[in-house]
Every structure is written in C-alpha cells, then in structure tokens.
Scaffold this active site. Structure first.
Site, PDB file in Angstrom:
ATOM      1  N   GLY A 215       0.842  -1.186   0.000  1.00  0.00           N
ATOM      2  CA  GLY A 215       0.000   0.000   0.000  1.00  0.00           C
ATOM      3  C   GLY A 215       0.879   1.239   0.000  1.00  0.00           C
TER       4      GLY A 215
ATOM      5  CE  LYS B 156       2.864  -4.034   8.592  1.00  0.00           C
ATOM      6  NZ  LYS B 156       4.037  -4.459   7.808  1.00  0.00           N
TER       7      LYS B 156
ATOM      8  CB  THR C  15      -5.320  -2.387   5.610  1.00  0.00           C
ATOM      9  OG1 THR C  15      -4.464  -1.374   5.062  1.00  0.00           O
ATOM     10  CG2 THR C  15      -6.097  -1.841   6.791  1.00  0.00           C
TER      11      THR C  15
ATOM     12  CD  GLU D 200      -6.232   0.322   2.479  1.00  0.00           C
ATOM     13  OE1 GLU D 200      -5.907   0.222   3.681  1.00  0.00           O
ATOM     14  OE2 GLU D 200      -6.004   1.332   1.799  1.00  0.00           O
TER      15      GLU D 200
ATOM     16  CB  ILE E   8      -6.424 -10.899   8.621  1.00  0.00           C
ATOM     17  CG1 ILE E   8      -6.508 -10.833   7.084  1.00  0.00           C
ATOM     18  CG2 ILE E   8      -6.761 -12.299   9.112  1.00  0.00           C
ATOM     19  CD1 ILE E   8      -5.520 -11.732   6.363  1.00  0.00           C
TER      20      ILE E   8
ATOM     21  CG  HIS F 108      -4.395 -14.893  12.851  1.00  0.00           C
ATOM     22  ND1 HIS F 108      -4.714 -15.861  13.776  1.00  0.00           N
ATOM     23  CD2 HIS F 108      -3.154 -15.179  12.386  1.00  0.00           C
ATOM     24  CE1 HIS F 108      -3.685 -16.711  13.877  1.00  0.00           C
ATOM     25  NE2 HIS F 108      -2.740 -16.322  13.049  1.00  0.00           N
TER      26      HIS F 108
ATOM     27  NE  ARG G 246     -17.177   2.519  10.472  1.00  0.00           N
ATOM     28  CZ  ARG G 246     -16.186   3.180   9.907  1.00  0.00           C
ATOM     29  NH1 ARG G 246     -16.430   4.105   8.988  1.00  0.00           N
ATOM     30  NH2 ARG G 246     -14.925   2.909  10.208  1.00  0.00           N
TER      31      ARG G 246
ATOM     32  CG  PHE H 145     -12.787   9.103  11.605  1.00  0.00           C
ATOM     33  CD1 PHE H 145     -13.760   8.802  12.539  1.00  0.00           C
ATOM     34  CD2 PHE H 145     -12.654   8.285  10.493  1.00  0.00           C
ATOM     35  CE1 PHE H 145     -14.579   7.704  12.380  1.00  0.00           C
ATOM     36  CE2 PHE H 145     -13.468   7.180  10.324  1.00  0.00           C
ATOM     37  CZ  PHE H 145     -14.436   6.895  11.264  1.00  0.00           C
TER      38      PHE H 145
HETATM   39  P1  ADP Z   1       0.662  -1.184   3.336  1.00  0.00           P
HETATM   40  O1  ADP Z   1       0.525   0.301   3.211  1.00  0.00           O
HETATM   41  O2  ADP Z   1       1.837  -1.746   2.551  1.00  0.00           O
HETATM   42  O3  ADP Z   1      -0.626  -1.897   3.008  1.00  0.00           O
HETATM   43  P2  ADP Z   1       0.084  -1.650   6.135  1.00  0.00           P
HETATM   44  O4  ADP Z   1       0.617  -0.810   7.259  1.00  0.00           O
HETATM   45  O5  ADP Z   1      -1.363  -1.468   5.792  1.00  0.00           O
HETATM   46  O6  ADP Z   1       1.009  -1.421   4.877  1.00  0.00           O
HETATM   47  O7  ADP Z   1       0.377  -3.172   6.492  1.00  0.00           O
HETATM   48  C1  ADP Z   1      -0.166  -4.171   5.647  1.00  0.00           C
HETATM   49  C2  ADP Z   1       0.678  -5.440   5.582  1.00  0.00           C
HETATM   50  O8  ADP Z   1       0.868  -5.972   6.893  1.00  0.00           O
HETATM   51  C3  ADP Z   1      -0.045  -6.519   4.807  1.00  0.00           C
HETATM   52  O9  ADP Z   1       0.187  -6.427   3.409  1.00  0.00           O
HETATM   53  C4  ADP Z   1       0.530  -7.788   5.414  1.00  0.00           C
HETATM   54  O10 ADP Z   1       1.679  -8.203   4.683  1.00  0.00           O
HETATM   55  C5  ADP Z   1       0.920  -7.386   6.828  1.00  0.00           C
HETATM   56  N1  ADP Z   1       0.004  -7.876   7.891  1.00  0.00           N
HETATM   57  C6  ADP Z   1       0.422  -8.457   9.050  1.00  0.00           C
HETATM   58  N2  ADP Z   1      -0.602  -8.791   9.828  1.00  0.00           N
HETATM   59  C7  ADP Z   1      -1.740  -8.422   9.167  1.00  0.00           C
HETATM   60  C8  ADP Z   1      -3.135  -8.533   9.478  1.00  0.00           C
HETATM   61  N3  ADP Z   1      -3.556  -9.085  10.632  1.00  0.00           N
HETATM   62  N4  ADP Z   1      -4.032  -8.061   8.566  1.00  0.00           N
HETATM   63  C9  ADP Z   1      -3.600  -7.504   7.408  1.00  0.00           C
HETATM   64  N5  ADP Z   1      -2.294  -7.376   7.058  1.00  0.00           N
HETATM   65  C10 ADP Z   1      -1.350  -7.837   7.923  1.00  0.00           C
HETATM   66 MG    MG Z   2      -2.520  -1.355   3.844  1.00  0.00          MG
END
Ligand code: ADP
Ligand code: MG
Length: 151
Positions: free
Chosen positions: A17, A23, A29, A80, A83, A85, A105, A110
């Site tokens: 992304g 994160k 996401t 996006e 998960i 988990h 929703r 925000f």
């Molecule tokens: P990006 O901007 O690259 O999407 P994010 O901060 O949204 O970065 O982090 C997304 C990445 O984190 C996912 O592509 C995946 O590889 C990793 N990841 C680890 N745990 C999860 C989770 N529970 N749900 C979604 N992505 C996760």
């Molecule tokens: Mg993301």
C-alpha cells in the site's frame, strides 16, 4: 443497498500500500491489486464490511474497507483487508481470498485519530459478533476459501 449482492467473493495477491501508517496503529491492512479492485461490482458500495479471509490455508475473520484512495487524489478505488489474527510476519505477494459477508457502515472522515481508532475497534467488535450469526458463520467453510487451487 449493496446487501443484495452479498456474499461477494474476491481474491488476489497482496500488494504494497502507501504506508498510511495503519500498521503503526495496530491495524495493518492487506491491499489488493488494482485490477482486482477495478473488477469489483459497481453494486458493492464504498464502506466497511465484515467477512472471512483465507491466507496460507487458514481462514480468519476480517474487516475490509472499499473506498477511494486519497494517495491518488481519490481517483482510484482501493480495497484493504484487516485480518483479525496476529501474524508473525508480512505476507506481501501471497494469495488472499476473501468472502465479504455483510456491510457495516459507509466511509467517514474523522476529526481525530482517537475517533478513528475508536470507530475501527467498534467495526472489529461488530465483525466478531456478526460472523457468529449462522448464515455468515457457515461461509467460513465455503469451498472458495478452503480449496488450495484457485483459478
Ligand atoms: P501497506 O501500506 O503496505 O498496506 P500496512 O501498514 O497497511 O502497509 O500493512 C499491511 C501489511 O501488513 C499486509 O500487506 C501484510 O503483509 C501485513 N500484515 C500483518 N498482519 C496483518 C493482518 N492481521 N491483517 C492484514 N495485514 C497484515
Ligand atoms: Mg494497507
């Protein structure tokens, strides 16, 4: 209302992304590729959804957002998936399959980070709850998620 086309099945390779810091907020996401997003039904309204995600042969609850990507001046759609988990490592480049089971929703702006986090925590609580309902719950056993070969 978009519920008429649910459940909705989507799969794709997880892409990078734009480092919006999700994160860092504790809600990473997994982003789906542009062609996958562009192929989504127009009947699938922008907003927040709950459902099931299959990754590495395991099925987990997920909450997804479908909307316009601010990085591209809101001209491009994004999907996006967060998960529900805890993973030990990233899964960029891996195949993610998703069943969108229900709508939570619309997207919202925000005024503060606290407000945003509060709303996401609420989305997660709704997801946990709704996926225990029989109709949504049984989708976790759908062949789409559980079969290894995916075309
Ligand atoms: P990006 O901007 O690259 O999407 P994010 O901060 O949204 O970065 O982090 C997304 C990445 O984190 C996912 O592509 C995946 O590889 C990793 N990841 C680890 N745990 C999860 C989770 N529970 N749900 C979604 N992505 C996760
Ligand atoms: Mg993301």
């Amino acid at each position: 209302m978009c519920n008429k086309i649910l459940p909705y099945f989507v799969s794709g390779t997880v892409i990078r992304g734009f480092g919006r810091g999700s994160k860092a907020l504790g809600i990473p996401t997994a982003n789906l590729p542009e062609p996958v997003v562009n192929a989504l039904s127009k009947d699938l309204d922008n907003g927040i959804y709950y459902g099931w995600a299959s990754l590495r042969g395991e099925v987990h609850k997920m909450v997804a957002s479908i909307g316009w990507n601010p990085y591209y001046k809101n001209e491009k759609k994004s999907m996006e998936v967060h998960i529900l988990h805890k993973f030990q490592n990233d899964f960029y480049g891996e195949e993610l399959k998703v069943i969108i089971a229900g709508y939570i929703r619309p997207e919202r702006d925000f005024s503060s980070l606290e407000e945003l986090i509060k709303e996401i925590k609420n989305d997660i609580a709704i997801t946990e709850q709704q996926l225990e309902e029989p109709v949504a719950n049984k989708l976790k056993n759908d062949d789409f998620l559980t079969t290894k070969i995916n075309n």
